[in-house]
Design an enzyme around this catalytic site. Structure first.
Site: not given
Length: 487
Positions: A179, A254, A288, A382
């Site tokens: 996906k 992750e 990330c 973040e």
């Protein structure tokens, strides 16, 4: 050369037992720098996910029985074709993600290596003879495939982050439901469907199911999907982990990071600032592993900031598919507005903007902020934008305290001319990945990729760990005859 993925093949379609319409409508494919609509893929419904899982379950049994070297041969052919079409693939990544060309080209190069190393996994030993304390009992431990693996990928590096799960999953005898994120359905999915079509992967083993949260949730909850491999935000990963845990389903997660880049006072300041700029601004900071916090020792802080600001002001922002630029656009308006919020809120709490700090639509200027302190958004959150947040520390103990003062734990980096000192600091850092004398954004198939805390659940992608991640152990014993029991 024939085009790998002409729009006429995939327009308004998903890939599941062939190209067909998705049950949940369509997803526009846009060029992020201009907003131009390049076409549309199908959007997979909950029913599409269930149907794909059933097809994959049937196909997987024969695939698992196929000799491993033959599975590996198909993956090696994928890598060969990927090399042939690398320019087309890189162009699609640039247009669909807003990536600059060098980053897109690197993504293709890394994907080729991921696929080749995955192919090699198919030829490795799959078990061992174990000992037994019973005479006449033959005992082995062997790895067997998980079955059907659901792979959910993000939009920021869609091609490489799909490759690192697809290749080892198929090599070890699994079927795959992929996906891709709805913002990057072609570079994150359609291209792989076309590659596997061209190499003759048996029908039903690989499915591309573009869609949003509903599609992903259906994949996680589908009983015939035995494992979920997810790369994305911590917020979504926590939901997936909770659902998968309730179903006793393996989930490899992750997630996000707020990665510290520690610069000690014995370092080459110009080299450290160059590495820091790369770590914060590559792909507009939408990685990330980006350097989310620059922790700089006070005696060199002024010199480091001066170099960082000078380098930042020399960077150009623009359309990466038409201009030779350093930074392209952010992925969408919501993300751009969030970066705006973090910068403005931090400035209102005392941080100072020395470079950048504003945007034109999705094009955000690379930004340097100093006097960033704990509790400020630029220190805690973040950002996923081109912001270098600088915090000054006095000594090594404070550097470690600041670095670990966060619930994330993906990557940390330490820059120093004294390797022993740097290693002592590295040994105390809460991170799944630590780099000494480099910046934080690094991807190789050979080292375990995974985070601690809010950055993941410890399952890693690498040549070292892929067999255990995408297979499970089975203990098998045998005897010549049934033994006598006292009952």
């Amino acid at each position: 050369m024939t085009e790998l993925a002409p729009a006429g093949v995939w327009h308004n379609k998903i890939f599941s037992g062939g190209w067909k319409a998705g049950g949940a409508g369509t997803i526009p494919v846009t060029e992020k720098a201009t907003g131009e609509v390049m076409g549309s893929t199908g959007c997979a419904s909950v029913a599409d996910v269930s149907a794909a899982a059933a097809i994959a379950t049937d196909a997987q049994q024969a695939w698992a029985a196929t000799p491993g070297p033959q599975r590996g041969d198909i993956l090696r052919e994928v890598a060969r074709l990927l090399d042939v079409h690398r320019d087309e693939i890189a162009r699609q990544i640039v247009r669909e993600t807003g990536s600059i060309r060098p980053k897109a080209q690197l993504e293709v190069k890394l994907a080729i290596r991921e696929i080749l190393e995955g192919a090699a996994l198919a030829s490795q030993p799959t078990g061992m003879i174990t000992t037994s304390d019973v005479k006449g009992r033959h005992s082995i431990a062997r790895r067997i495939p998980m079955g059907v693996v659901g792979v959910i990928t993000p939009w920021n590096s869609p091609f490489i982050l799909a490759a690192r799960a697809i290749a080892p999953a198929l090599a070890t005898g699994n079927a795959v439901l992929l996906k891709p994120d709805p913002q990057t359905p072609v570079s994150g999915g359609v291209l792989y469907a076309r590659l596997f079509e061209a190499t003759g992967l048996p029908d039903g083993l690989f499915h591309v199911l573009p869609g949003g949260a509903e599609t992903g949730d259906a994949m996680v909850r589908e009983p015939l999907v035995n494992m979920i491999s997810f790369t994305g935000s911590t917020r979504v990963g926590q939901v997936i982990g909770a659902v998968a845990g309730g179903l006793l389903k393996r989930a490899s997660l992750e997630l996000g990071g707020k990665n510290p880049y520690i610069v000690l006072d014995d370092v080459d300041v110009e080299a450290a600032a160059s590495a820091g700029a790369w770590g914060s601004f590559l792909h507009q900071g939408q990685v990330c592993m980006s350097a989310g916090r620059h922790l700089v020792q006070e005696s060199i802080a002024d010199a480091y900031v001066e170099s960082l600001v000078r380098r930042t002001r020399a960077l150009t922002v623009g359309d990466p598919s038409r201009d030779d630029v350093h930074l392209g656009p952010l992925i969408n308006e919501r993300q751009a507005a969030n970066v705006d919020r973090i910068v403005a809120d931090s400035a209102s709490k005392g941080a100072k903007i020395l470079a950048g700090g504003s945007r034109d639509g999705l094009f955000f200027e690379p930004t340097v902020m100093v006097d960033v302190a704990p509790q400020m958004p630029a220190f805690e959150e973040e950002i996923f934008g081109p912001v270098a947040a600088v915090t000054v520390f006095k000594d090594d103990d404070e550097a470690v305290r600041l670095a670990n003062q966060n619930r994330y734990g993906l990557v940390a980096a330490v820059a120093s001319s004294d390797l022993r000192r740097a290693q002592r600091i590295a040994d105390r850092l809460h991170a799944g990945i630590v780099h000494i004398n480099d910046q934080t954004v690094m991807h190789e198939v050979f080292g375990p990729m995974g985070g601690l805390g809010l950055s993941g659940n410890g399952h890693n992608y690498s040549t070292l760990t892929n067999a255990d991640q995408f297979m499970e152990w089975q203990w098998v014993t045998s005897r010549e005859d049934l033994p006598a029991y006292s009952f």
